[in-house]
Each structure stands twice: as C-alpha cells, then as structure tokens.
Design an enzyme around this catalytic site. Structure first.
Site, mmCIF file in Angstrom:
data_model
loop_
_atom_site.group_PDB
_atom_site.id
_atom_site.type_symbol
_atom_site.label_atom_id
_atom_site.label_comp_id
_atom_site.label_asym_id
_atom_site.label_seq_id
_atom_site.Cartn_x
_atom_site.Cartn_y
_atom_site.Cartn_z
ATOM 1 C CG ASN A 125 -70.913 77.239 100.588
ATOM 2 O OD1 ASN A 125 -72.142 77.199 99.926
ATOM 3 N ND2 ASN A 125 -70.107 77.959 100.100
ATOM 4 C CE LYS A 143 -68.334 76.165 97.347
ATOM 5 N NZ LYS A 143 -67.036 75.647 96.819
ATOM 6 N N GLY A 184 -62.480 73.132 95.685
ATOM 7 C CA GLY A 184 -62.981 72.366 94.494
ATOM 8 C C GLY A 184 -61.983 71.885 93.664
HETATM 9 P P1 13P Z 1 -64.941 72.417 98.242
HETATM 10 O O1 13P Z 1 -65.268 71.713 99.599
HETATM 11 O O2 13P Z 1 -65.822 71.906 97.209
HETATM 12 O O3 13P Z 1 -63.484 72.523 98.092
HETATM 13 O O4 13P Z 1 -65.514 73.907 98.819
HETATM 14 C C1 13P Z 1 -64.915 74.341 99.821
HETATM 15 C C2 13P Z 1 -65.770 75.691 99.923
HETATM 16 O O5 13P Z 1 -65.789 76.708 99.298
HETATM 17 C C3 13P Z 1 -66.800 75.740 101.227
HETATM 18 O O6 13P Z 1 -67.218 76.963 101.320
#
Ligand code: 13P
Length: 248
Positions: free
Chosen positions: A9, A11, A172
């Site tokens: 993802n 984002k 995160g």
């Molecule tokens: P991280 O791997 O950055 O913690 O994010 C996980 C996430 O929200 C994937 O959708």
C-alpha cells in the site's frame, strides 16, 4: 492450501513518473515469484502503474472507491473508471480512512457490496487501536469490523475478498505485533469468517498481516499458521525493501 499474498500500500507517496518507473522494475524483478503480488498506488498514479505492469504478475489496486455508479460525487472515483484502466482490485476500510476521514463499518460495507457487485476484488482492512486493545475490546472491534463490513456478502463472493489485519498501533510506528499476537488475532478473524460463511470459506480465506512489516520480520510472521500474506506500507516503497519481503 492458501497461496501467500504480498501487497504494497503506497498510500500518498510517489508521483506518477516515480511510481511507473518503480512498478516496471518490480514487474521485471518478480517474473518468477511464487506468491501473489499487489501494489496500491494513489489514484493519480493508477493509469501509469497499470500500464507499467501490464502482462506481469503484479496486480494493481486502488486505495479507495466510491459506492455509487457515477454522478455528482466531487473528488470521488468509480469502479467503472478503475476497470476502464485495468484496475480490478481495491483496498477498503484502511485504518487511515477510518481515522482521518470518518469511515464507519456501515459506510465501508456499502463500498464492499458495491465493489463486489461490480466485479472488483477487495482487500478489507480491520484492526484495533492501542486504546481498544488495552481496554479489552479487541474481539468486539474485530467482530464489528468483520460482521458489519461483510454484511450481505455471499459465501461465493468471499473468493474475491482478502482480509488484512492491521493493528493501528503497529502501522508506521516500527512496532510490529508479535507473531503470537498477530496469529491469535488472525485465528479469531478466521473463526468469525467460519461463523458467517462456513468452514470451507474460512479455510480458504486469505488473511494478511499489516503493520511495520519489513524484510527483517516478515519470515517469522509468514510462518504463522493463520497469516497468509502481508499488506506492507513503508517497506513497499522501494525495491530493495519490498523484493526481500516478496521473496521471503
Ligand atoms: P506500515 O507497513 O508502514 O506500518 O503500514 C502498514 C499499512 O498501513 C499498510 O496498509
């Protein structure tokens, strides 16, 4: 036998030119991969990324979709628009959408039903906050997210549904759930799926783990009985981090 499913993802990261370049490299580097692979770029990157991975093993997903066919919904994107550019997968109910954009289980359910009825494959995200976990509400939160989120979905449609368990406190933050904690939440989710859709659907249900997955912790997470893949955020943004996760 459930096939490992590794998804990234992205984002709100990477501009279209960067995203397309990286997607092309990823497609080339995963020609012989044994796992199912998906990437979810932000909407504006979807056309370039879909084009870049054409003919490869890499599936492209949107990070959200609207629950109407078309019309006066400013800023929204429809299933038809996604399908027109070759995007047939979508992530729904991510905790960031729940947290920052007020998405409720009921609202997410509308999108789940609409996307499935329109032939899309979905990745439904569930997971508790630290406050909910510490307050003993883990099972209640997951039950509501699964039971309301998948209300009205048929057992047949479940072949098009992936669940991603993403504890909000692990996203995160660098904090990963221990493999034991993650596996037990996954087992609980599988139990909910069995109650709602029956044993066969539950046995075949892919449940990904998400939350600070990195090359250094992916193996022990994927070795757990009920963990069938990963939904990776930060570590999916570069080939040198994401490739070792895919090849885990
Ligand atoms: P991280 O791997 O950055 O913690 O994010 C996980 C996430 O929200 C994937 O959708």
């Amino acid at each position: 036998m459930r096939k490992l499913y590794i998804a990234g993802n992205w984002k709100m990261n990477l501009v279209p030119s960067e995203a397309a370049k990286y997607a092309k490299e990823l497609a080339a580097a995963t020609k012989d991969a044994k796992v199912k692979i998906m990437i979810a770029p932000t909407a504006v990157c979807l056309p370039a990324v879909a084009e870049a991975v054409k003919g490869s093993k890499v599936i492209v997903a949107a990070q959200n979709v609207n629950d109407h066919e078309k019309g006066a919904y400013t800023g929204e994107i429809s299933c038809a628009m996604l399908k027109d550019i070759g995007v047939t997968n979508v992530i729904l109910g991510h905790s960031e959408r729940r947290q920052y954009y007020g998405e409720t289980n009921e609202f997410i359910n509308k999108k789940v039903l609409f996307a499935l009825a329109n032939g899309m494959d979905i990745d439904l995200c569930v997971g508790e906050t630290l406050e909910e976990r510490e307050g003993g509400k883990l099972e209640k939160v997951l039950s509501d997210q699964i039971n309301i989120g998948l209300d009205g979905v048929t057992p047949e449609q479940m072949a098009h549904v992936t669940i991603a368990y993403e504890p909000v406190w692990a996203i995160g933050t660098g904090k990963t759930a221990t493999p034991e904690d993650a596996n037990s939440a996954h087992a609980f989710i599988r139990g909910l799926i069995e109650k709602k859709f029956g044993k066969t659907v539950a046995e075949n249900q892919i449940i990904q783990y998400g939350g600070s997955v990195k090359p250094s912790n992916v193996k022990e997470l994927m070795a757990c009985e009920h963990i069938d893949g990963a939904l990776v955020g930060g570590a999916s943004l570069t080939l040198d981090q994401f490739l070792p996760i895919i090849n885990c």
